[in-house]
Design a protein around this motif. Structure first.
Motif, PDB file in Angstrom:
ATOM      1  N   VAL A   1      29.756 -27.490  -9.834  1.00 37.66           N
ATOM      2  CA  VAL A   1      30.451 -28.769 -10.060  1.00 37.66           C
ATOM      3  C   VAL A   1      29.762 -29.905  -9.847  1.00 37.66           C
ATOM      4  O   VAL A   1      28.794 -30.222  -8.975  1.00 37.66           O
ATOM      5  CB  VAL A   1      31.449 -28.924  -8.887  1.00 37.66           C
ATOM      6  N   ASN A   2      29.767 -30.831 -11.259  1.00 44.76           N
ATOM      7  CA  ASN A   2      28.875 -31.814 -11.165  1.00 44.76           C
ATOM      8  C   ASN A   2      30.068 -33.284 -10.623  1.00 44.76           C
ATOM      9  O   ASN A   2      30.902 -33.424 -11.188  1.00 44.76           O
ATOM     10  CB  ASN A   2      28.497 -32.643 -12.559  1.00 44.76           C
ATOM     11  N   ALA A   3      29.792 -33.497  -9.332  1.00 40.99           N
ATOM     12  CA  ALA A   3      30.943 -34.395  -8.621  1.00 40.99           C
ATOM     13  C   ALA A   3      30.119 -35.535  -7.775  1.00 40.99           C
ATOM     14  O   ALA A   3      30.587 -35.240  -6.671  1.00 40.99           O
ATOM     15  CB  ALA A   3      31.862 -33.492  -7.987  1.00 40.99           C
ATOM     16  N   ASP A   4      29.426 -36.425  -8.335  1.00 45.51           N
ATOM     17  CA  ASP A   4      28.766 -37.313  -7.463  1.00 45.51           C
ATOM     18  C   ASP A   4      29.819 -38.311  -6.680  1.00 45.51           C
ATOM     19  O   ASP A   4      30.632 -38.909  -7.572  1.00 45.51           O
ATOM     20  CB  ASP A   4      28.014 -38.123  -8.522  1.00 45.51           C
ATOM     21  N   GLY A   5      29.846 -38.134  -5.433  1.00 45.96           N
ATOM     22  CA  GLY A   5      30.746 -39.143  -4.781  1.00 45.96           C
ATOM     23  C   GLY A   5      31.940 -38.809  -4.559  1.00 45.96           C
ATOM     24  O   GLY A   5      32.731 -39.451  -4.129  1.00 45.96           O
ATOM     25  N   GLU A   6      32.576 -37.602  -5.143  1.00 45.41           N
ATOM     26  CA  GLU A   6      33.914 -37.178  -4.983  1.00 45.41           C
ATOM     27  C   GLU A   6      33.886 -36.361  -3.591  1.00 45.41           C
ATOM     28  O   GLU A   6      33.308 -36.016  -2.838  1.00 45.41           O
ATOM     29  CB  GLU A   6      34.200 -36.199  -6.057  1.00 45.41           C
ATOM     30  N   ASN A   7      35.445 -36.533  -3.422  1.00 44.39           N
ATOM     31  CA  ASN A   7      35.706 -36.185  -1.978  1.00 44.39           C
ATOM     32  C   ASN A   7      35.535 -34.444  -2.263  1.00 44.39           C
ATOM     33  O   ASN A   7      36.054 -33.834  -3.005  1.00 44.39           O
ATOM     34  CB  ASN A   7      37.284 -36.409  -1.660  1.00 44.39           C
ATOM     35  N   GLN A   8      34.929 -34.001  -0.902  1.00 42.77           N
ATOM     36  CA  GLN A   8      34.595 -32.610  -0.908  1.00 42.77           C
ATOM     37  C   GLN A   8      35.892 -31.686  -0.762  1.00 42.77           C
ATOM     38  O   GLN A   8      35.710 -30.600  -1.332  1.00 42.77           O
ATOM     39  CB  GLN A   8      33.826 -32.209   0.229  1.00 42.77           C
ATOM     40  N   GLU A   9      36.907 -32.198   0.000  1.00 43.99           N
ATOM     41  CA  GLU A   9      38.165 -31.403  -0.044  1.00 43.99           C
ATOM     42  C   GLU A   9      38.737 -31.211  -1.523  1.00 43.99           C
ATOM     43  O   GLU A   9      39.230 -30.185  -1.804  1.00 43.99           O
ATOM     44  CB  GLU A   9      39.320 -32.022   0.838  1.00 43.99           C
ATOM     45  N   THR A  10      38.741 -32.439  -2.208  1.00 38.36           N
ATOM     46  CA  THR A  10      39.185 -32.229  -3.645  1.00 38.36           C
ATOM     47  C   THR A  10      38.408 -31.338  -4.312  1.00 38.36           C
ATOM     48  O   THR A  10      38.889 -30.524  -5.096  1.00 38.36           O
ATOM     49  CB  THR A  10      39.199 -33.544  -4.277  1.00 38.36           C
ATOM     50  N   VAL A  11      37.071 -31.474  -4.374  1.00 39.41           N
ATOM     51  CA  VAL A  11      36.243 -30.334  -4.943  1.00 39.41           C
ATOM     52  C   VAL A  11      36.475 -28.835  -4.641  1.00 39.41           C
ATOM     53  O   VAL A  11      36.657 -28.030  -5.350  1.00 39.41           O
ATOM     54  CB  VAL A  11      34.716 -30.595  -4.696  1.00 39.41           C
ATOM     55  N   ALA A  12      36.864 -28.509  -3.539  1.00 46.99           N
ATOM     56  CA  ALA A  12      37.116 -27.459  -2.837  1.00 46.99           C
ATOM     57  C   ALA A  12      38.313 -26.926  -3.251  1.00 46.99           C
ATOM     58  O   ALA A  12      38.383 -25.558  -3.687  1.00 46.99           O
ATOM     59  CB  ALA A  12      36.957 -27.387  -1.368  1.00 46.99           C
ATOM     60  N   GLU A  13      39.394 -27.657  -3.492  1.00 45.12           N
ATOM     61  CA  GLU A  13      40.569 -27.474  -4.031  1.00 45.12           C
ATOM     62  C   GLU A  13      40.625 -27.025  -5.524  1.00 45.12           C
ATOM     63  O   GLU A  13      40.937 -26.142  -5.872  1.00 45.12           O
ATOM     64  CB  GLU A  13      41.575 -28.632  -3.892  1.00 45.12           C
ATOM     65  N   ILE A  14      39.758 -27.772  -6.335  1.00 44.90           N
ATOM     66  CA  ILE A  14      39.497 -27.687  -7.618  1.00 44.90           C
ATOM     67  C   ILE A  14      38.901 -26.277  -7.948  1.00 44.90           C
ATOM     68  O   ILE A  14      39.287 -25.408  -8.602  1.00 44.90           O
ATOM     69  CB  ILE A  14      38.854 -28.744  -8.249  1.00 44.90           C
ATOM     70  N   VAL A  15      37.840 -26.012  -7.141  1.00 48.53           N
ATOM     71  CA  VAL A  15      37.069 -24.866  -7.246  1.00 48.53           C
ATOM     72  C   VAL A  15      37.975 -23.555  -7.068  1.00 48.53           C
ATOM     73  O   VAL A  15      37.981 -22.611  -7.554  1.00 48.53           O
ATOM     74  CB  VAL A  15      35.846 -24.502  -6.491  1.00 48.53           C
ATOM     75  N   ALA A  16      38.741 -23.726  -6.157  1.00 40.78           N
ATOM     76  CA  ALA A  16      39.618 -22.594  -5.455  1.00 40.78           C
ATOM     77  C   ALA A  16      40.788 -22.398  -6.346  1.00 40.78           C
ATOM     78  O   ALA A  16      41.185 -21.284  -6.886  1.00 40.78           O
ATOM     79  CB  ALA A  16      40.407 -22.843  -4.102  1.00 40.78           C
ATOM     80  N   GLY A  17      41.205 -23.542  -7.126  1.00 35.92           N
ATOM     81  CA  GLY A  17      42.204 -23.218  -8.277  1.00 35.92           C
ATOM     82  C   GLY A  17      41.670 -22.557  -9.209  1.00 35.92           C
ATOM     83  O   GLY A  17      42.317 -21.748 -10.356  1.00 35.92           O
ATOM     84  N   ILE A  18      40.461 -22.886  -9.827  1.00 34.14           N
ATOM     85  CA  ILE A  18      39.779 -22.195 -10.967  1.00 34.14           C
ATOM     86  C   ILE A  18      39.601 -20.880 -10.525  1.00 34.14           C
ATOM     87  O   ILE A  18      39.762 -19.877 -11.626  1.00 34.14           O
ATOM     88  CB  ILE A  18      38.334 -23.071 -11.113  1.00 34.14           C
ATOM     89  N   LYS A  19      39.117 -20.401  -9.462  1.00 40.82           N
ATOM     90  CA  LYS A  19      38.910 -19.047  -9.121  1.00 40.82           C
ATOM     91  C   LYS A  19      40.265 -18.383  -9.395  1.00 40.82           C
ATOM     92  O   LYS A  19      40.341 -17.302  -9.664  1.00 40.82           O
ATOM     93  CB  LYS A  19      38.357 -18.832  -7.829  1.00 40.82           C
ATOM     94  N   PHE A  20      41.185 -18.986  -8.860  1.00 40.90           N
ATOM     95  CA  PHE A  20      42.585 -17.950  -8.751  1.00 40.90           C
ATOM     96  C   PHE A  20      43.246 -18.006 -10.216  1.00 40.90           C
ATOM     97  O   PHE A  20      43.637 -17.006 -10.571  1.00 40.90           O
ATOM     98  CB  PHE A  20      43.633 -18.896  -8.233  1.00 40.90           C
TER      99      PHE A  20
END
Length: 122
Positions: free
Chosen positions: A8-27
């Motif tokens: 994930v290329n996410a400079d300065g993004e909220n880590q909770e949001t990044v974790a939510e997105i990655v979990a959704g993609i895995k699902f």
């Protein structure tokens, strides 16, 4: 499908949001298509076992990119590549994504309109 490689290329993004997105993609990618009656297109085609590895890679790369960008509008897929272990026969995707900036409050609006096809809405 083994999904340990989502970059994930996410400079300065909220880590909770990044974790939510990655979990959704895995699902999404671990769900076989047709599993959810109200949205039969959700998930990835799991019926590729007897095809040549190069064909499977091409088909999966296209499907992974299309499905992620359809069901997770907060990202853009920049690359899909694969690691293949010939001994075990395991094909693992390596997915690179960029987060798209979404204005505050737009997350839910995107999710509501993109999750269902027009004909699937209840």
């Amino acid at each position: 499908m083994y999904l340990n490689n989502i970059v994930v290329n996410a400079d300065g993004e909220n880590q909770e949001t990044v974790a939510e997105i990655v979990a959704g993609i895995k699902f999404l990618l671990q769900t076989p298509t047709g599993k959810y009656p109200m949205n039969r297109d959700f998930g990835i085609n799991q019926n590729l076992q007897d095809k040549p590895v190069s064909s499977v890679q091409s088909l999966l790369a296209i499907e992974i990119k299309d499905k992620i960008e359809r069901y997770e509008p907060r990202v853009e897929v920049t690359d899909v590549s694969f690691e293949y272990d010939e001994t075990s026969g395991i094909l693992s995707p390596i997915i690179e994504i960029d987060l798209i900036s979404v204005e505050e409050g737009e997350d839910e609006e995107y999710r509501d309109e993109d999750f269902y096809d027009d004909e699937d809405e209840v």
